[in-house]
Write an enzyme that holds these catalytic residues in place. Structure first.
Site, PDB file in Angstrom:
ATOM      1  NE  ARG A 103      19.125  42.544   6.484  1.00  0.00           N
ATOM      2  CZ  ARG A 103      17.904  43.106   6.254  1.00  0.00           C
ATOM      3  NH1 ARG A 103      17.442  43.759   7.232  1.00  0.00           N
ATOM      4  NH2 ARG A 103      17.734  43.625   4.987  1.00  0.00           N
ATOM      5  CB  THR A 107      14.763  34.402   9.390  1.00  0.00           C
ATOM      6  OG1 THR A 107      16.208  34.734   9.516  1.00  0.00           O
ATOM      7  CG2 THR A 107      14.442  33.039   9.267  1.00  0.00           C
ATOM      8  CG  ASP A 199      23.281  44.244  -0.413  1.00  0.00           C
ATOM      9  OD1 ASP A 199      24.452  44.517   0.120  1.00  0.00           O
ATOM     10  OD2 ASP A 199      22.375  43.317   0.222  1.00  0.00           O
ATOM     11  CG  ASP A 202      25.488  42.640  -3.118  1.00  0.00           C
ATOM     12  OD1 ASP A 202      26.119  42.061  -2.870  1.00  0.00           O
ATOM     13  OD2 ASP A 202      24.028  42.354  -3.123  1.00  0.00           O
TER      14      ASP A 202
END
Ligand code: PRP
Ligand code: URA
Length: 208
Positions: A103, A107, A199, A202
């Site tokens: 991603r 944006t 995340d 991560d």
């Protein structure tokens, strides 16, 4: 599109552990793999079977085995990689493809950087895996990519989903089967799932 929400207490329990900030990389990876296996068991309940003859120590008998071309497990990189071994534990002969998407931090739109699928994808049951379904942008792009190469029978497995992502995926690809471990409340201003788990990439790879 059919959407199945997981109800098994073991899946719920493990997703709760996954969310905790105190869950470290090693445990997080194990949990992702275990949840993928448990969800895979549910998601593959409609695999076609065919009868074959086998000989037991007692007699010959006709019994079912999984039928059709080997299925294709396709993780969306990076975080989807964490789910692959969970599915392979159930179906060790499956082929594995990869779709690389991230991603864009500004944006939040998916950017493609790598894609490779097993041959004859049009004949295979595809199991697309990604732990997070947030805006749905990555899932929609991955399904677009598989369909553009002829894939038709697509199951998408996500461990945590936002309502926004489920709606967007349902609108873009009404013909796929979606399996969700837990439906969360909403997205925040950064398009992260709330309460979510942060995340996923991560946390699986110990980056950031
Ligand atoms: C995460 C996640 C999904 C995507 C979901 O990947 O693993 O692929 O975001 O968000 P969306 O539904 O809004 O598209 P990310 O882009 O962070 O890449 P990574 O797995 O490499 O960390
Ligand atoms: N990607 C993640 O890894 N987590 C989210 O909450 C949303 C997108």
């Amino acid at each position: 599109m059919s959407v199945s929400y997981m109800t098994h207490p073991l899946i719920k329990h493990k997703i709760t552990l996954l969310r905790k900030t105190s869950t470290g990389t090693n445990e997080f990876r194990k949990l992702i793999e275990e949840i993928a296996m448990l969800m895979g068991y549910e998601a593959l309940a409609d695999l076609p079977t065919a009868d074959i003859e086998v000989e037991t120590p007692i007699e010959k008998t006709v019994q079912p085995v999984i039928n059709g071309k080997k299925l294709a497990v396709v993780p969306i990189l990076r975080a989807g990689l964490g789910m692959v071994n969970g599915i392979l534990a159930l179906v060790p002969s499956a082929k594995v493809g990869h779709i690389g998407l991230y991603r864009d931090p500004e944006t939040h739109l998916p950017q493609e950087y790598y894609c490779k699928l097993p041959e004859a994808i049009d004949e295979r049951q595809v199991v697309l895996v990604d732990p997070m379904l947030a805006t749905g942008g990555s899932a929609i792009a991955a399904v677009d990519f598989i369909k553009a190469r002829g894939g038709r029978k697509i199951k998408f497995m996500s461990i945590i989903a936002a309502p926004e992502g489920v709606s967007a995926l349902m609108k873009a690809h009404p013909d796929i089967q979606l399996y969700v471990g837990c439906l969360d409340r909403c997205l925040n201003d950064n398009d992260y799932i709330c309460p979510g788990l942060g995340d996923a990439g991560d946390r699986i790879f110990g980056t950031k």
